[in-house]
Motif scaffolding. Structure first.
Motif, PDB file in Angstrom:
ATOM      1  N   ARG A   1     -14.075   7.172   3.351  1.00  0.00           N
ATOM      2  CA  ARG A   1     -14.860   6.080   3.929  1.00  0.00           C
ATOM      3  C   ARG A   1     -15.952   5.628   2.966  1.00  0.00           C
ATOM      4  O   ARG A   1     -16.253   4.432   2.864  1.00  0.00           O
ATOM      5  CB  ARG A   1     -15.468   6.519   5.259  1.00  0.00           C
ATOM      6  CG  ARG A   1     -14.422   6.829   6.332  1.00  0.00           C
ATOM      7  CD  ARG A   1     -15.040   7.056   7.691  1.00  0.00           C
ATOM      8  NE  ARG A   1     -15.576   5.815   8.236  1.00  0.00           N
ATOM      9  CZ  ARG A   1     -16.111   5.699   9.438  1.00  0.00           C
ATOM     10  NH1 ARG A   1     -16.189   6.769  10.226  1.00  0.00           N
ATOM     11  NH2 ARG A   1     -16.575   4.551   9.875  1.00  0.00           N
ATOM     12  N   GLY A   2     -16.543   6.585   2.257  1.00  0.00           N
ATOM     13  CA  GLY A   2     -17.555   6.215   1.272  1.00  0.00           C
ATOM     14  C   GLY A   2     -16.962   5.490   0.073  1.00  0.00           C
ATOM     15  O   GLY A   2     -17.575   4.584  -0.490  1.00  0.00           O
ATOM     16  N   LEU A   3     -15.746   5.872  -0.312  1.00  0.00           N
ATOM     17  CA  LEU A   3     -15.105   5.278  -1.473  1.00  0.00           C
ATOM     18  C   LEU A   3     -14.597   3.862  -1.183  1.00  0.00           C
ATOM     19  O   LEU A   3     -14.765   2.948  -1.984  1.00  0.00           O
ATOM     20  CB  LEU A   3     -13.937   6.169  -1.922  1.00  0.00           C
ATOM     21  CG  LEU A   3     -13.264   5.827  -3.247  1.00  0.00           C
ATOM     22  CD1 LEU A   3     -14.253   5.990  -4.400  1.00  0.00           C
ATOM     23  CD2 LEU A   3     -12.053   6.718  -3.467  1.00  0.00           C
ATOM     24  N   VAL A   4     -13.969   3.675  -0.026  1.00  0.00           N
ATOM     25  CA  VAL A   4     -13.364   2.383   0.302  1.00  0.00           C
ATOM     26  C   VAL A   4     -14.409   1.391   0.800  1.00  0.00           C
ATOM     27  O   VAL A   4     -14.446   0.227   0.385  1.00  0.00           O
ATOM     28  CB  VAL A   4     -12.243   2.558   1.349  1.00  0.00           C
ATOM     29  CG1 VAL A   4     -11.731   1.195   1.827  1.00  0.00           C
ATOM     30  CG2 VAL A   4     -11.109   3.382   0.769  1.00  0.00           C
ATOM     31  N   GLY A   5     -15.269   1.823   1.703  1.00  0.00           N
ATOM     32  CA  GLY A   5     -16.250   0.924   2.299  1.00  0.00           C
ATOM     33  C   GLY A   5     -15.897   0.587   3.736  1.00  0.00           C
ATOM     34  O   GLY A   5     -14.924   1.103   4.303  1.00  0.00           O
TER      35      GLY A   5
ATOM     36  N   ILE B   1       0.861  -1.192   0.000  1.00  0.00           N
ATOM     37  CA  ILE B   1       0.000   0.000   0.000  1.00  0.00           C
ATOM     38  C   ILE B   1       0.891   1.234   0.000  1.00  0.00           C
ATOM     39  O   ILE B   1       1.765   1.387   0.856  1.00  0.00           O
ATOM     40  CB  ILE B   1      -0.930   0.009   1.225  1.00  0.00           C
ATOM     41  CG1 ILE B   1      -1.924  -1.147   1.144  1.00  0.00           C
ATOM     42  CG2 ILE B   1      -1.686   1.331   1.322  1.00  0.00           C
ATOM     43  CD1 ILE B   1      -2.840  -1.265   2.341  1.00  0.00           C
ATOM     44  N   PRO B   2       0.733   2.135  -0.970  1.00  0.00           N
ATOM     45  CA  PRO B   2       1.637   3.301  -1.058  1.00  0.00           C
ATOM     46  C   PRO B   2       1.492   4.209   0.148  1.00  0.00           C
ATOM     47  O   PRO B   2       0.418   4.327   0.738  1.00  0.00           O
ATOM     48  CB  PRO B   2       1.179   4.004  -2.347  1.00  0.00           C
ATOM     49  CG  PRO B   2      -0.229   3.554  -2.551  1.00  0.00           C
ATOM     50  CD  PRO B   2      -0.303   2.155  -2.011  1.00  0.00           C
ATOM     51  N   ARG B   3       2.591   4.844   0.501  1.00  0.00           N
ATOM     52  CA  ARG B   3       2.606   5.748   1.650  1.00  0.00           C
ATOM     53  C   ARG B   3       2.878   7.170   1.195  1.00  0.00           C
ATOM     54  O   ARG B   3       3.595   7.392   0.216  1.00  0.00           O
ATOM     55  CB  ARG B   3       3.679   5.313   2.650  1.00  0.00           C
ATOM     56  CG  ARG B   3       3.549   3.864   3.062  1.00  0.00           C
ATOM     57  CD  ARG B   3       4.676   3.453   3.974  1.00  0.00           C
ATOM     58  NE  ARG B   3       4.730   1.996   4.108  1.00  0.00           N
ATOM     59  CZ  ARG B   3       5.625   1.362   4.818  1.00  0.00           C
ATOM     60  NH1 ARG B   3       6.557   2.044   5.469  1.00  0.00           N
ATOM     61  NH2 ARG B   3       5.610   0.044   4.897  1.00  0.00           N
TER      62      ARG B   3
ATOM     63  N   ALA C   1      -9.021  -3.907  -0.812  1.00  0.00           N
ATOM     64  CA  ALA C   1     -10.100  -4.372   0.059  1.00  0.00           C
ATOM     65  C   ALA C   1     -11.130  -5.185  -0.722  1.00  0.00           C
ATOM     66  O   ALA C   1     -11.614  -6.219  -0.256  1.00  0.00           O
ATOM     67  CB  ALA C   1     -10.768  -3.186   0.748  1.00  0.00           C
ATOM     68  N   ARG C   2     -11.449  -4.747  -1.935  1.00  0.00           N
ATOM     69  CA  ARG C   2     -12.491  -5.416  -2.712  1.00  0.00           C
ATOM     70  C   ARG C   2     -11.981  -6.662  -3.429  1.00  0.00           C
ATOM     71  O   ARG C   2     -12.790  -7.447  -3.944  1.00  0.00           O
ATOM     72  CB  ARG C   2     -13.090  -4.436  -3.709  1.00  0.00           C
ATOM     73  CG  ARG C   2     -13.746  -3.258  -3.006  1.00  0.00           C
ATOM     74  CD  ARG C   2     -14.645  -2.458  -3.881  1.00  0.00           C
ATOM     75  NE  ARG C   2     -15.367  -1.446  -3.094  1.00  0.00           N
ATOM     76  CZ  ARG C   2     -16.419  -0.788  -3.535  1.00  0.00           C
ATOM     77  NH1 ARG C   2     -16.894  -1.030  -4.746  1.00  0.00           N
ATOM     78  NH2 ARG C   2     -17.014   0.096  -2.768  1.00  0.00           N
ATOM     79  N   SER C   3     -10.648  -6.840  -3.465  1.00  0.00           N
ATOM     80  CA  SER C   3     -10.105  -8.031  -4.105  1.00  0.00           C
ATOM     81  C   SER C   3      -9.873  -9.169  -3.128  1.00  0.00           C
ATOM     82  O   SER C   3      -9.627 -10.305  -3.551  1.00  0.00           O
ATOM     83  CB  SER C   3      -8.771  -7.688  -4.791  1.00  0.00           C
ATOM     84  OG  SER C   3      -7.770  -7.384  -3.830  1.00  0.00           O
ATOM     85  N   LEU C   4      -9.959  -8.896  -1.830  1.00  0.00           N
ATOM     86  CA  LEU C   4      -9.676  -9.913  -0.818  1.00  0.00           C
ATOM     87  C   LEU C   4     -10.910 -10.773  -0.535  1.00  0.00           C
ATOM     88  O   LEU C   4     -12.039 -10.264  -0.593  1.00  0.00           O
ATOM     89  CB  LEU C   4      -9.203  -9.252   0.477  1.00  0.00           C
ATOM     90  CG  LEU C   4      -7.851  -8.535   0.395  1.00  0.00           C
ATOM     91  CD1 LEU C   4      -7.594  -7.727   1.672  1.00  0.00           C
ATOM     92  CD2 LEU C   4      -6.725  -9.543   0.177  1.00  0.00           C
ATOM     93  N   PRO C   5     -10.711 -12.039  -0.220  1.00  0.00           N
ATOM     94  CA  PRO C   5     -11.860 -12.897   0.127  1.00  0.00           C
ATOM     95  C   PRO C   5     -12.574 -12.354   1.363  1.00  0.00           C
ATOM     96  O   PRO C   5     -11.924 -12.026   2.362  1.00  0.00           O
ATOM     97  CB  PRO C   5     -11.217 -14.252   0.421  1.00  0.00           C
ATOM     98  CG  PRO C   5      -9.880 -14.200  -0.246  1.00  0.00           C
ATOM     99  CD  PRO C   5      -9.434 -12.780  -0.198  1.00  0.00           C
TER     100      PRO C   5
ATOM    101  N   VAL D   1      -6.117   1.228  -1.673  1.00  0.00           N
ATOM    102  CA  VAL D   1      -6.723   0.568  -0.515  1.00  0.00           C
ATOM    103  C   VAL D   1      -8.092   0.014  -0.898  1.00  0.00           C
ATOM    104  O   VAL D   1      -8.453  -1.118  -0.537  1.00  0.00           O
ATOM    105  CB  VAL D   1      -6.838   1.552   0.670  1.00  0.00           C
ATOM    106  CG1 VAL D   1      -7.694   0.957   1.786  1.00  0.00           C
ATOM    107  CG2 VAL D   1      -5.456   1.910   1.203  1.00  0.00           C
ATOM    108  N   ARG D   2      -8.858   0.801  -1.628  1.00  0.00           N
ATOM    109  CA  ARG D   2     -10.182   0.349  -2.086  1.00  0.00           C
ATOM    110  C   ARG D   2     -10.063  -0.887  -2.978  1.00  0.00           C
ATOM    111  O   ARG D   2     -10.801  -1.873  -2.803  1.00  0.00           O
ATOM    112  CB  ARG D   2     -10.863   1.475  -2.858  1.00  0.00           C
ATOM    113  CG  ARG D   2     -12.226   1.123  -3.454  1.00  0.00           C
ATOM    114  CD  ARG D   2     -12.782   2.358  -4.164  1.00  0.00           C
ATOM    115  NE  ARG D   2     -14.132   2.108  -4.665  1.00  0.00           N
ATOM    116  CZ  ARG D   2     -14.406   1.691  -5.891  1.00  0.00           C
ATOM    117  NH1 ARG D   2     -13.407   1.433  -6.741  1.00  0.00           N
ATOM    118  NH2 ARG D   2     -15.652   1.510  -6.279  1.00  0.00           N
TER     119      ARG D   2
END
Length: 439
Positions: free
Chosen positions: A242-246, A23-25, A149-153, A145-146
């Motif tokens: 928060r709305g973008l990532v979930g 994750i980029p910093r 998060a959406r690619s993980l089981p 990050v989004r």
């Protein structure tokens, strides 16, 4: 593809160590903010030197009758001087304050047809460009990050306890309330400034003896207004992220990542027991021994969430630690009472029940809160836990640990890597164990 949890829940996800590290910093926050401050300082100092303003110190502060534009001009210059002198220390808001304050000075000098105006605008554009660059880094981080998060089981959906929901809500609106407070303060200061200005309007510098009072009040009014804008923008960024990532509860892997993991132990040392969880065994003498040693502090000891483990306790003492089989020792590696108070503490596999989670992480805009999950499908923010800290946000380093474990009195060494912990434990005859991280 993982879908975000429902309105009240957080979906469990478990990134791998490599995914978490990728994750980029952003640039460390103190560095980024101080670059912004440095742009303001160089602009202010350059204009002062370039226009030889030291020669103007004995002249009239303004020409003709005193105008509201003079109030704004003098207040903006005073603010830039204050910001140039103190911005190094007050760097938390510099990224937003620098272009705003420079813009105020540029606007005032433009309305007054001052030859300095283009130089103030140049400083504003540079500070604004630096803010844009930082925002683009934040946007890139948030989008990654989004995507991660959406690619993980997906795991189960965790519902925050009532107290945790309150804390999450307060964490979201706290800066909004600060922004509202700063806005109300700015409004009150402006009202007071205009009351004073009404008595000074039209007077010459000589009549007011070179010093007006309204510009002194206008400076904090402008600062409060600018701070209110900065805080509102931060709230907007947090809500958008928060709305973008979930809504996710992140099981953190061992290893480096985009947030500081120091909150997992919260500067806690080894040799401690949790009085609610670790003293249920009737043979535990830790609390009783402390009460016997310090009877005047009995109430405080019994009400504490953690107390020092007794070296002689049959459950949490040194002999008990040394009698544990390696597998049993590894299963308890997350317990503070195993480790010497000077030892580093291991980060155990966070996928286990009751282990720390990062609730609501959305990147730098909202680093989330540490919490623990239960077997009943709920999640609770850790007691007294503050928001997690983005890597590079704090300047102060934690208390350094000794370079190595003691070399005498060793009983054995336990390789913890087969149990998912990168390092090994060293057990001693007369002291608690030491954790030696894998280098």
């Amino acid at each position: 593809m993982t879908t975000p949890a429902g309105a009240h829940g957080y979906r469990e996800i478990s990134p791998s160590e490599a995914q978490w590290a990728e994750i980029p910093r952003r640039l460390p926050r103190p560095v980024a903010h101080r670059i912004s401050w440095l742009l303001a300082l160089l602009t202010t100092a350059g204009i002062f030197l370039g226009f030889r303003h030291w020669a103007d110190l004995e002249g009239d502060a303004w020409a003709g009758g005193y105008r509201l534009l003079d109030v704004l001009g003098l207040a903006s210059i005073g603010l830039m001087v204050f910001f140039s002198l103190g911005g190094w220390y007050l760097h938390r808001f510099n990224m937003g304050l620098s272009p705003l304050l420079l813009g105020l000075a540029a606007t005032a000098h433009t309305l007054d047809s001052s030859p300095e105006a283009p130089f103030w605008w140049a400083g504003t554009l540079l500070a604004g460009f630096w803010l844009l660059v930082d925002f683009l880094f934040l946007l890139r981080q948030t989008l990654q990050v989004r995507s991660l998060a959406r690619s993980l089981p997906p795991g189960s959906e965790l519902i925050p306890e009532r107290s945790s929901r309150t804390k999450l809500l307060l964490g979201t609106v706290a800066e909004g309330l600060w922004a509202l407070g700063a806005g109300l303060l700015a409004a009150g200061l402006w009202w007071w400034t205009l009351q004073i200005f009404a008595e000074e309007q039209g007077r010459t510098a000589i009549e007011l003896e070179q010093a007006s009072e309204s510009d002194l009040w206008a400076a904090p009014a402008l600062l409060a207004a600018a701070l209110s804008v900065v805080l509102l923008l931060r709230v907007a960024l947090r809500c958008c992220a928060r709305g973008l990532v979930g809504r996710y509860a992140w099981h953190l892997p061992f290893g480096a990542g985009p947030v500081e993991l120091s909150w997992l132990d919260g500067e806690r040392a080894g040799g401690q027991i949790n009085t609610a969880r670790d003293t249920t065994e009737y043979r535990c003498i830790c609390v009783a021994e402390l009460v016997q040693m310090f009877p005047e502090d009995e109430q405080d000891i019994r009400s504490s969430s953690e107390v020092s483990a007794s070296n002689h306790c049959p459950i949490h003492g040194i002999d008990a630690i040394n009698l544990l089989e390696p597998r049993d020792f590894a299963s308890l590696a997350g317990s503070l009472w195993l480790w010497d108070e000077l030892s580093p503490l291991p980060h155990v596999d966070s996928a286990s029940s009751g282990s720390p989670l990062l609730i609501g992480y959305c990147g730098g805009a909202f680093p989330g809160y540490p919490g623990t999950s239960s077997t009943t499908g709920t999640v609770e923010i850790l007691d007294d836990a503050e928001s997690a800290v983005e890597v590079g946000r704090n300047e102060e380093e934690g208390t350094p640990y000794p370079a190595s474990a003691p070399s005498v009195g060793v009983v054995d060494k336990i390789d913890l890597r087969p149990f998912g912990i990168k390092g090994h434990a060293v057990r001693f005859r007369h002291a608690r164990a030491w954790f030696v991280p894998e280098t």
